[in-house]
Design an enzyme around this catalytic site. Sequence first.
Site, mmCIF file in Angstrom:
data_model
loop_
_atom_site.group_PDB
_atom_site.id
_atom_site.type_symbol
_atom_site.label_atom_id
_atom_site.label_comp_id
_atom_site.label_asym_id
_atom_site.label_seq_id
_atom_site.Cartn_x
_atom_site.Cartn_y
_atom_site.Cartn_z
ATOM 1 N N GLY A 33 -54.359 17.302 19.690
ATOM 2 C CA GLY A 33 -53.895 16.141 20.451
ATOM 3 C C GLY A 33 -52.630 15.506 19.928
ATOM 4 O O GLY A 33 -52.245 14.438 20.380
ATOM 5 N N PRO A 87 -54.321 22.093 16.737
ATOM 6 C CA PRO A 87 -53.279 21.771 17.705
ATOM 7 C C PRO A 87 -53.132 22.856 18.773
ATOM 8 O O PRO A 87 -53.258 24.051 18.474
ATOM 9 C CB PRO A 87 -52.005 21.706 16.855
ATOM 10 C CG PRO A 87 -52.400 22.067 15.465
ATOM 11 C CD PRO A 87 -53.784 22.593 15.472
ATOM 12 N N GLY A 88 -52.886 22.431 19.985
ATOM 13 C CA GLY A 88 -52.501 23.356 21.052
ATOM 14 C C GLY A 88 -51.064 23.021 21.412
ATOM 15 O O GLY A 88 -50.111 23.727 21.070
ATOM 16 N N TYR A 101 -50.707 14.962 36.214
ATOM 17 C CA TYR A 101 -50.615 13.804 35.318
ATOM 18 C C TYR A 101 -49.394 12.904 35.582
ATOM 19 O O TYR A 101 -49.226 11.914 34.883
ATOM 20 C CB TYR A 101 -50.440 14.262 33.858
ATOM 21 C CG TYR A 101 -51.403 15.274 33.332
ATOM 22 C CD1 TYR A 101 -52.783 15.072 33.430
ATOM 23 C CD2 TYR A 101 -50.939 16.418 32.676
ATOM 24 C CE1 TYR A 101 -53.662 16.003 32.894
ATOM 25 C CE2 TYR A 101 -51.815 17.346 32.138
ATOM 26 C CZ TYR A 101 -53.174 17.127 32.258
ATOM 27 O OH TYR A 101 -54.036 18.038 31.716
ATOM 28 N N CYS A 122 -46.562 24.823 49.703
ATOM 29 C CA CYS A 122 -46.766 24.070 50.915
ATOM 30 C C CYS A 122 -47.837 23.024 50.624
ATOM 31 O O CYS A 122 -48.995 23.167 51.024
ATOM 32 C CB CYS A 122 -47.212 25.033 52.006
ATOM 33 S SG CYS A 122 -46.626 24.537 53.584
ATOM 34 N N GLU A 123 -47.445 22.013 49.865
ATOM 35 C CA GLU A 123 -48.383 21.004 49.371
ATOM 36 C C GLU A 123 -47.528 19.797 48.992
ATOM 37 O O GLU A 123 -46.617 19.922 48.171
ATOM 38 C CB GLU A 123 -49.140 21.597 48.155
ATOM 39 C CG GLU A 123 -49.690 20.623 47.155
ATOM 40 C CD GLU A 123 -50.626 19.577 47.748
ATOM 41 O OE1 GLU A 123 -51.503 19.956 48.548
ATOM 42 O OE2 GLU A 123 -50.447 18.385 47.432
ATOM 43 N N TYR A 143 -49.990 24.516 28.457
ATOM 44 C CA TYR A 143 -50.687 24.090 29.679
ATOM 45 C C TYR A 143 -49.828 24.241 30.940
ATOM 46 O O TYR A 143 -49.927 23.425 31.856
ATOM 47 C CB TYR A 143 -51.194 22.639 29.540
ATOM 48 C CG TYR A 143 -52.050 22.449 28.318
ATOM 49 C CD1 TYR A 143 -53.337 22.976 28.263
ATOM 50 C CD2 TYR A 143 -51.567 21.771 27.193
ATOM 51 C CE1 TYR A 143 -54.123 22.838 27.118
ATOM 52 C CE2 TYR A 143 -52.342 21.624 26.057
ATOM 53 C CZ TYR A 143 -53.616 22.162 26.025
ATOM 54 O OH TYR A 143 -54.385 22.020 24.896
HETATM 55 C C1 LIG Z 1 -57.630 21.235 23.997
HETATM 56 C C2 LIG Z 1 -58.218 21.081 22.668
HETATM 57 C C3 LIG Z 1 -57.399 20.988 21.548
HETATM 58 C C4 LIG Z 1 -55.887 20.978 21.624
HETATM 59 O O1 LIG Z 1 -55.380 19.814 22.196
HETATM 60 P P1 LIG Z 1 -53.795 19.598 22.239
HETATM 61 O O2 LIG Z 1 -53.638 18.283 22.899
HETATM 62 O O3 LIG Z 1 -53.237 20.714 23.044
HETATM 63 O O4 LIG Z 1 -53.314 19.602 20.849
HETATM 64 C C5 LIG Z 1 -58.003 20.941 20.316
HETATM 65 N N1 LIG Z 1 -59.341 20.935 20.190
HETATM 66 C C6 LIG Z 1 -60.167 20.992 21.251
HETATM 67 C C7 LIG Z 1 -61.630 21.004 21.054
HETATM 68 C C8 LIG Z 1 -59.635 21.050 22.525
HETATM 69 O O5 LIG Z 1 -60.438 21.110 23.582
#
Ligand SMILES: *Cc1c(COP(=O)(O)O)cnc(C)c1O
Length: 422
Positions: free
Chosen positions: A224, A266-267, A310, A339-340, A375
């Site tokens: 996050g 982290p993602g 979002y 088409c939206e 994402y």
């Molecule tokens: C999606 C997710 C993340 C990564 O969140 P980011 O906002 O992309 O960093 C980490 N842990 C869990 C369990 C998640 O579902």
Amino acid sequence: MTSIEKLKFLKEDQVRTLAKEFGTPLFVYSEKEIEQKCDDTLAFPNAFGLQVRYAMKANPNSNILQIMKKKGILIDASSEHEVVRALHFGFSPESIMLTSQEFPKAFVELIGKGVKFNACSLRQLELFGQHFPGKSVSIRFNPGLGSGHTKKTDVGGVTSSFGIWHEKLEEVKAIVNKYNLVVEKVHTHIGSGSDPEVWKAVAKYTLEYAESFPSVTVVSLGGGYKVGRMEDEKSTNLQTIGAPVKIQFEEFAKKHGRKLILEIEPGTYLIALCGALLTTVDDKVDTGKHGFQFLKLDTGMDSNTRPSLYGARHPLITVKKDGGIPSSHKEYVVVGHCCESGDVFTQKEGGEPITRLMGEAEIGDYVVMEAIGAYCSSMSTKNYNSFPETAEVLLRKNGETKLIRKKEPVMEIFRNEILVVE
Ligand SMILES: *Cc1c(COP(=O)(O)O)cnc(C)c1O
């Protein structure tokens, strides 16, 4: 007035070359940028050791997974299918942890292989106990507060179904005792784009859960970490938010004699800024003196749904197709090809179109959408209007440009259909 956005890792000439060679729309990722983010993440402050998991839902392309694997980064999988994907591309079962809203249908098979399980509800914990009594498990708590860049990405507090509600600690303990489970990790993840202050408070609660389970050796604080995509958006500094948490771990060790390993997941942070989406201006229309000037791109919510979901903003940079720089700046509403009516890249949360000041663009010019690594490719309204999945390219460290996902042939879109009506 917002500032004019700039290209992040590409050069204008490179945009033209890539667009000519591979066509548009095209996702472009940079190996160098990804490795840099891996290194930043692996330098997260910690007292007694660190594990980094990549939340692969952000972007699961096998090449991206491979770059992470070479850096020693583990996997956070959000569904059993992501587990299968990570296993297929060479991650060991032990390097994958499954944190899933849905209880996996292939639970016994996958967990039996050694994939780590993060129980996200009392039911999940009970089922784990029934199948794997005496084994190690991780538990995800909802700490009672959350924080995300929008309400839709907030996954903590009373409005969130993610994790076991923190007041149910006694029920958790009862299940743990009933099946002799070894709680080796406690876990929280409160949202995407979290406020660092809330994140710090949650770190403190998570350590309290670790206190309740003496067998815990790892504390996971989820992901996050906020990434500023636009010039006026702030990024979380990992060193800054990590420093006080490191002290919390040290104090915990002094008080309880237990040196806990920190885990983060982290993602967004690892991949968001490492990708760009190359598009071409397909058309320009306007709605008169009191209306708007629209740019229509040859991509849409089928490649990036974040603006419509979002109201998220991504930098949009005009690159002239024949070289040179735009002669002026203009306010545009930038829309996608679906088409939206919601397929608008410049909109407020809730859907109202807003204009963006950008380089003046003609039909055939390129518009580069930046910060689309996370994402976008993975979370889109893919195949809506039967637009094929967008091709992906990787800029290698050695300077080579490699296709890492082909543009989907249209026939593939409906390959699973079975025609029964004559
Ligand atoms: C999606 C997710 C993340 C990564 O969140 P980011 O906002 O992309 O960093 C980490 N842990 C869990 C369990 C998640 O579902």
